[in-house]
Design an enzyme around this catalytic site. Structure first.
Site, short mmCIF file in Angstrom:
data_model
loop_
_atom_site.label_atom_id
_atom_site.label_comp_id
_atom_site.label_asym_id
_atom_site.label_seq_id
_atom_site.Cartn_x
_atom_site.Cartn_y
_atom_site.Cartn_z
N PHE A 194 2.20 -33.57 22.96
CA PHE A 194 2.61 -32.47 23.84
C PHE A 194 4.03 -32.71 24.36
O PHE A 194 4.40 -33.84 24.71
CB PHE A 194 1.67 -32.36 25.04
CG PHE A 194 0.40 -31.62 24.75
CD1 PHE A 194 0.39 -30.24 24.64
CD2 PHE A 194 -0.78 -32.31 24.58
CE1 PHE A 194 -0.79 -29.55 24.37
CE2 PHE A 194 -1.97 -31.65 24.31
CZ PHE A 194 -1.97 -30.26 24.20
N TYR B 237 7.34 -30.44 26.70
CA TYR B 237 7.71 -29.28 27.52
C TYR B 237 9.08 -28.78 27.09
O TYR B 237 9.97 -29.57 26.76
CB TYR B 237 7.77 -29.68 29.00
CG TYR B 237 8.49 -28.68 29.88
CD1 TYR B 237 7.86 -27.51 30.28
CD2 TYR B 237 9.80 -28.91 30.30
CE1 TYR B 237 8.52 -26.57 31.08
CE2 TYR B 237 10.47 -27.99 31.10
CZ TYR B 237 9.82 -26.83 31.48
OH TYR B 237 10.48 -25.90 32.26
N GLY C 217 13.18 -30.26 15.78
CA GLY C 217 14.35 -31.10 16.02
C GLY C 217 14.27 -31.93 17.28
O GLY C 217 13.33 -32.70 17.45
N CYS D 275 4.29 -36.57 25.40
CA CYS D 275 4.24 -37.40 24.21
C CYS D 275 3.19 -38.50 24.31
O CYS D 275 3.31 -39.55 23.68
CB CYS D 275 5.61 -37.99 23.90
SG CYS D 275 6.87 -36.72 23.61
#
Length: 241
Positions: free
Chosen positions: A93, A95, A178, A196
Site C-alpha cells: 500500500f 499514498y 514509477g 509499504c
C-alpha cells in the site's frame, strides 16, 4: 547502509545506444488516478509497438491509496478515508496526494538491456541524486523498497523515515508506474495505511525535513538527476492534464 549505487557497467546497459531523448512531460492540477493509469498503459503499449517514444510523466493526484500486488488487507487501516485502487505495480500500500510528486516512468527496457535489477537500482539512484541537490542523503535498505533518510536527535537512537516510494511494472519490457517523492504532502494522510508494509518506520518529506522546497524546485532536481542516470531528455506533451 546497503550500497546499491550504480556501477559504470550498469549505467552503460541502461543508456540507449541511439541516445534518443526521453520525453519529459508535466501535468498541472490534480490528475484522476484511473484516467492517469489508462493513459499510462496506452502509452506503454504504443512504446512497445514502436508507435511512440519513451516518456516520463510528472503529476499530482488527489488523495488516494493504491495497493500493489503484495498488499496485505490488514495494512489498510482506514478503508473509508480515501479511495482505494488496486494496481498491478510491485509493492504494497502507498499514498498519493497533493504535494507529492509522482513520476510515471515509461521506458523501453528492450533497448536498455532488459536488466530489471539494474533498472530498479537506477530508479533509486535517480531519486538519491535529486535529493543530493538539497543536501539530503537518500539511502536504500535491504528488504525495504524505496528511498530513506536517517534522522538523528540528540539523546535518541537514529530514526529512518521514507521519503520516496518506488513501484513499477513491466509489460513487453516497457516499464510503467514509477516513483513518488514527498515534497510537501499532508503526512497525516499516511496514517490510513501501513506504508509499504513497514510498521517500525515513518514517512517524511523535504518540507518536513525543514527544507522549503517548491514543487518546481523538486522537478528541476529530478530532471537533472534523471539525465545523468538515463540519458538526454526533451520536452513533451502530457498524456492528460
Amino acid at each position: 547502509m546497503l550500497d546499491r549505487s550504480l556501477n559504470p557497467a550498469a549505467t552503460r546497459r541502461l543508456l540507449r545506444a541511439d541516445a534518443e531523448p526521453v520525453g519529459w512531460a508535466t501535468s498541472t492540477g490534480l490528475v484522476d488516478y484511473e484516467t492517469a493509469v489508462a493513459a499510462m498503459e496506452a502509452r506503454a503499449a504504443a512504446i512497445a509497438e514502436g508507435r511512440a517514444g519513451e516518456l516520463v510523466w510528472l503529476l499530482e493526484h488527489p488523495p488516494l491509496y493504491t495497493a500493489g500486488v503484495s498488499a496485505k488487507p490488514g495494512d489498510l487501516l482506514a478503508p473509508d478515508l480515501f479511495p482505494v485502487f488496486r494496481t498491478g505495480r510491485g509493492g504494497q500500500f502507498t499514498y498519493h496526494g497533493p504535494g507529492q510528486r509522482v513520476a510515471y516512468v515509461m521506458l523501453d527496457l528492450t533497448r536498455r538491456g532488459r536488466d530489471v535489477r539494474a533498472f530498479v537500482a537506477a530508479l533509486e539512484a535517480w531519486v538519491i541524486g535529486a535529493l543530493d541537490r538539497f543536501n539530503v542523503e537518500g539511502q536504500v535498505r535491504e528488504g525495504r523498497v524505496g528511498v530513506w533518510v536517517e534522522r538523528r536527535t540528540p539523546g535518541a537512537p537514529p530514526r529512518e523515515d521514507k521519503i520516496a516510494a518506488i513501484g513499477v511494472k513491466l509489460r513487453r519490457w516497457v516499464s510503467f508506474h514509477g516513483i513518488s517523492l514527498n515534497v510537501e504532502p499532508d503526512l497525516s494522510h499516511f496514517s490510513g495505511i501501513v506504508p509499504c508494509g513497514q510498521t517500525e518506520h515513518g514517512v517524511t518529506s523535504l518540507v518536513d525535513l525543514g527544507l522549503p522546497v517548491t514543487m518546481d524546485e523538486a522537478d528541476a532536481a529530478l530532471k537533472a538527476s534523471f539525465a545523468k542516470v538515463f540519458g538526454p531528455i526533451e520536452a513533451a506533451e502530457a498524456p492528460v492534464g
